[in-house]
Design a protein around this motif. Structure first.
Motif, PDB file in Angstrom:
ATOM      1  N   LEU A 292       6.557   6.736  -7.306  1.00 52.17           N
ATOM      2  CA  LEU A 292       6.511   8.190  -7.247  1.00 52.17           C
ATOM      3  C   LEU A 292       7.918   8.781  -7.247  1.00 52.17           C
ATOM      4  O   LEU A 292       8.205   9.737  -7.967  1.00 52.17           O
ATOM      5  CB  LEU A 292       5.734   8.638  -6.007  1.00 52.17           C
ATOM      6  CG  LEU A 292       5.441  10.108  -5.870  1.00 52.17           C
ATOM      7  CD1 LEU A 292       4.592  10.602  -7.036  1.00 52.17           C
ATOM      8  CD2 LEU A 292       4.727  10.373  -4.549  1.00 52.17           C
ATOM      9  N   ALA A 293       8.813   8.189  -6.468  1.00 52.82           N
ATOM     10  CA  ALA A 293      10.194   8.674  -6.402  1.00 52.82           C
ATOM     11  C   ALA A 293      10.905   8.520  -7.745  1.00 52.82           C
ATOM     12  O   ALA A 293      11.676   9.390  -8.145  1.00 52.82           O
ATOM     13  CB  ALA A 293      10.956   7.931  -5.313  1.00 52.82           C
TER      14      ALA A 293
ATOM     15  N   TRP B  67       0.799  -1.221   0.000  1.00 50.75           N
ATOM     16  CA  TRP B  67       0.000   0.000   0.000  1.00 50.75           C
ATOM     17  C   TRP B  67       0.836   1.278   0.000  1.00 50.75           C
ATOM     18  O   TRP B  67       0.368   2.304  -0.486  1.00 50.75           O
ATOM     19  CB  TRP B  67      -0.924   0.026   1.201  1.00 50.75           C
ATOM     20  CG  TRP B  67      -2.044  -0.970   1.165  1.00 50.75           C
ATOM     21  CD1 TRP B  67      -2.242  -1.971   0.258  1.00 50.75           C
ATOM     22  CD2 TRP B  67      -3.121  -1.077   2.093  1.00 50.75           C
ATOM     23  NE1 TRP B  67      -3.364  -2.688   0.573  1.00 50.75           N
ATOM     24  CE2 TRP B  67      -3.926  -2.156   1.696  1.00 50.75           C
ATOM     25  CE3 TRP B  67      -3.479  -0.368   3.234  1.00 50.75           C
ATOM     26  CZ2 TRP B  67      -5.066  -2.538   2.393  1.00 50.75           C
ATOM     27  CZ3 TRP B  67      -4.610  -0.752   3.925  1.00 50.75           C
ATOM     28  CH2 TRP B  67      -5.398  -1.823   3.509  1.00 50.75           C
ATOM     29  N   LEU B  68       2.044   1.230   0.564  1.00 52.66           N
ATOM     30  CA  LEU B  68       2.826   2.463   0.680  1.00 52.66           C
ATOM     31  C   LEU B  68       4.170   2.413  -0.038  1.00 52.66           C
ATOM     32  O   LEU B  68       4.510   3.326  -0.772  1.00 52.66           O
ATOM     33  CB  LEU B  68       3.078   2.794   2.159  1.00 52.66           C
ATOM     34  CG  LEU B  68       1.853   3.143   2.991  1.00 52.66           C
ATOM     35  CD1 LEU B  68       2.247   3.331   4.446  1.00 52.66           C
ATOM     36  CD2 LEU B  68       1.178   4.385   2.461  1.00 52.66           C
ATOM     37  N   VAL B  69       4.941   1.361   0.200  1.00 46.97           N
ATOM     38  CA  VAL B  69       6.302   1.317  -0.318  1.00 46.97           C
ATOM     39  C   VAL B  69       6.318   1.258  -1.844  1.00 46.97           C
ATOM     40  O   VAL B  69       7.032   2.026  -2.492  1.00 46.97           O
ATOM     41  CB  VAL B  69       7.096   0.143   0.299  1.00 46.97           C
ATOM     42  CG1 VAL B  69       8.463   0.001  -0.348  1.00 46.97           C
ATOM     43  CG2 VAL B  69       7.224   0.333   1.804  1.00 46.97           C
ATOM     44  N   VAL B  70       5.521   0.381  -2.417  1.00 48.73           N
ATOM     45  CA  VAL B  70       5.514   0.240  -3.882  1.00 48.73           C
ATOM     46  C   VAL B  70       5.096   1.550  -4.569  1.00 48.73           C
ATOM     47  O   VAL B  70       5.807   2.040  -5.450  1.00 48.73           O
ATOM     48  CB  VAL B  70       4.637  -0.954  -4.328  1.00 48.73           C
ATOM     49  CG1 VAL B  70       4.449  -0.963  -5.832  1.00 48.73           C
ATOM     50  CG2 VAL B  70       5.263  -2.262  -3.854  1.00 48.73           C
ATOM     51  N   PRO B  71       3.964   2.166  -4.170  1.00 49.66           N
ATOM     52  CA  PRO B  71       3.622   3.429  -4.832  1.00 49.66           C
ATOM     53  C   PRO B  71       4.628   4.548  -4.529  1.00 49.66           C
ATOM     54  O   PRO B  71       4.898   5.381  -5.402  1.00 49.66           O
ATOM     55  CB  PRO B  71       2.237   3.781  -4.294  1.00 49.66           C
ATOM     56  CG  PRO B  71       1.903   2.806  -3.252  1.00 49.66           C
ATOM     57  CD  PRO B  71       2.901   1.705  -3.279  1.00 49.66           C
TER      58      PRO B  71
END
Length: 170
Positions: free
Chosen positions: A161-162, A153-157
């Motif tokens: 984004l980075a 939910w957080l690391v992949v997106p």
């Protein structure tokens, strides 16, 4: 002389030339699609949680497991409220020329709903694993699954984004 509206929300290089109203309409439609997926899962989970108390084995739960159950049901209820809330906003605010503000408020409530969903899932998993395993491994398994949720939910997106940030600047 006709003038075209300035791009709102895009900026150079985004490929979008939307008015603020068009952007709000698009964002609202996208948010509703996301909510449909989340709401369905939350409603099914919450319904199953409500049914647990009526099962014969519920009386056998320890005091700690009953507490975890109550916390899980309350979290599930809060999650459902947060993820269904944007529907209420839309219904109450439609036609009042507040769509950009409605989208912002609904998006924030959706993020809160996802945080609550994370907590609900972890709490429900803890309860099930404690009942199923009767040992101290349950919290470790829940921790591992919580980490998996955070990665998905957080690391992949965040990584995507980075990686895309330098491309958008150039």
């Amino acid at each position: 002389m006709t003038s075209t509206p300035p791009p709102a929300g895009g900026g150079p290089g985004t490929g979008r030339h939307e008015t603020p109203d068009e952007r709000a309409d698009r964002q609202w439609a996208e948010l509703l699609q996301e909510l449909r997926v989340a709401q369905t899962g939350v409603q099914i989970l919450f319904g199953l949680l409500l049914a647990v108390v009526f099962q014969p084995r519920f009386a056998e739960l320890s005091a700690a497991d009953r507490t975890i159950y109550v916390v899980t049901v309350m979290l599930g209820s809060a999650t459902a409220a947060a993820l269904i809330g944007p529907v209420s906003y839309h219904r109450m605010l439609t036609g009042r020329r507040l769509k950009p503000q409605t989208v912002t408020l609904a998006a924030r409530l959706t993020v809160l709903g996802l945080v609550l969903l994370f907590c609900t899932m972890c709490s429900a998993l803890l309860l099930v694993l404690r009942v199923a395993l009767h040992d101290a491994v349950a919290p470790w398994l829940v921790g591992a699954m919580a980490l998996w949720f955070l990665i998905c939910w957080l690391v992949v997106p965040a990584r995507l984004l980075a990686r895309s940030a330098p491309e958008q600047e150039g």
